[in-house]
Design a protein around this motif. Structure first.
Motif, mmCIF file in Angstrom:
data_model
loop_
_atom_site.group_PDB
_atom_site.id
_atom_site.type_symbol
_atom_site.label_atom_id
_atom_site.label_comp_id
_atom_site.label_asym_id
_atom_site.label_seq_id
_atom_site.Cartn_x
_atom_site.Cartn_y
_atom_site.Cartn_z
ATOM 1 N N ALA A 49 0.826 -1.209 0.000
ATOM 2 C CA ALA A 49 0.000 0.000 0.000
ATOM 3 C C ALA A 49 0.862 1.261 0.000
ATOM 4 O O ALA A 49 0.547 2.235 -0.694
ATOM 5 N N LEU A 50 1.955 1.251 0.760
ATOM 6 C CA LEU A 50 2.848 2.411 0.769
ATOM 7 C C LEU A 50 3.528 2.622 -0.577
ATOM 8 O O LEU A 50 3.674 3.761 -1.029
ATOM 9 N N VAL A 51 3.936 1.542 -1.223
ATOM 10 C CA VAL A 51 4.590 1.669 -2.532
ATOM 11 C C VAL A 51 3.612 2.254 -3.550
ATOM 12 O O VAL A 51 3.967 3.153 -4.328
ATOM 13 N N ILE A 52 2.364 1.777 -3.540
ATOM 14 C CA ILE A 52 1.368 2.303 -4.476
ATOM 15 C C ILE A 52 1.073 3.772 -4.164
ATOM 16 O O ILE A 52 0.973 4.607 -5.069
ATOM 17 N N ALA A 53 0.952 4.106 -2.892
ATOM 18 C CA ALA A 53 0.673 5.499 -2.514
ATOM 19 C C ALA A 53 1.832 6.415 -2.893
ATOM 20 O O ALA A 53 1.609 7.545 -3.359
ATOM 21 N N ILE A 54 3.053 5.951 -2.717
ATOM 22 C CA ILE A 54 4.215 6.761 -3.101
ATOM 23 C C ILE A 54 4.243 6.968 -4.610
ATOM 24 O O ILE A 54 4.540 8.066 -5.093
ATOM 25 N N ALA A 55 3.911 5.921 -5.361
ATOM 26 C CA ALA A 55 3.891 6.051 -6.824
ATOM 27 C C ALA A 55 2.824 7.058 -7.260
ATOM 28 O O ALA A 55 3.081 7.903 -8.129
ATOM 29 N N LYS A 56 1.643 6.993 -6.656
ATOM 30 C CA LYS A 56 0.589 7.945 -7.017
ATOM 31 C C LYS A 56 0.972 9.368 -6.619
ATOM 32 O O LYS A 56 0.757 10.311 -7.391
ATOM 33 N N GLY A 57 1.531 9.534 -5.448
ATOM 34 C CA GLY A 57 1.956 10.865 -5.019
ATOM 35 C C GLY A 57 3.049 11.431 -5.904
ATOM 36 O O GLY A 57 3.058 12.627 -6.226
ATOM 37 N N ALA A 58 3.980 10.569 -6.310
ATOM 38 C CA ALA A 58 5.060 11.027 -7.192
ATOM 39 C C ALA A 58 4.515 11.442 -8.556
ATOM 40 O O ALA A 58 4.950 12.451 -9.126
ATOM 41 N N LEU A 59 3.550 10.684 -9.085
ATOM 42 C CA LEU A 59 2.961 11.054 -10.370
ATOM 43 C C LEU A 59 2.244 12.399 -10.287
ATOM 44 O O LEU A 59 2.378 13.240 -11.185
#
Length: 132
Positions: free
Chosen positions: A55-65
């Motif tokens: 969940a953290l990896v997906i959230a970081i990817a979305k935030g970075a995008l």
């Protein structure tokens, strides 16, 4: 007034104007896919703390995008990218230190078998009396 308008036009004459609509649509679709994947991963039972990591990896990817494309950090240079990278380092530090603190707790602070479940009471609850 006209001279100011001409000077402004002359300043931007050498800078080509690009439409980034296609890029925004692709990023939006990727964000939708990541959101659906977050929902799908929440329905799957993963062993141990792996669900938090995913969940953290997906959230970081979305935030970075969002930060890179919708806040225009992808097109910027210099200090803006440095501020973004520094904020990522501090978030990683905050999460890492929090997890390391939890991992080094005393055994009594997290007894075995207490992962998300409340322990069963070892006493009988007092009987309830109803007097009207």
């Amino acid at each position: 007034m006209a001279a100011h308008g001409n000077a402004s036009t002359a300043e931007h004459a050498g800078v080509p104007h690009h439409s980034h609509v296609g890029r925004y649509v692709v990023v939006w679709i990727v964000l939708l896919v990541l959101t659906v994947s977050t929902w799908a991963i929440a329905k799957v039972h993963l062993p141990g703390p792996l669900h938090i990591l995913v969940a953290l990896v997906i959230a970081i990817a979305k935030g970075a995008l969002v930060a890179l494309f919708f806040m225009h950090l992808y097109d910027q240079q210099g200090a803006n990218r440095l501020v973004f990278a520094t904020s990522l380092v501090f978030v990683a530090l905050l999460v890492g230190l929090t997890l390391s603190d939890y991992a080094t707790r005393y055994p009594l602070a997290k007894p075995p078998g207490s992962e998300g479940a409340l322990p069963a009471p070892d006493y009988a609850p007092p009987p309830t009396s109803r007097t009207h």
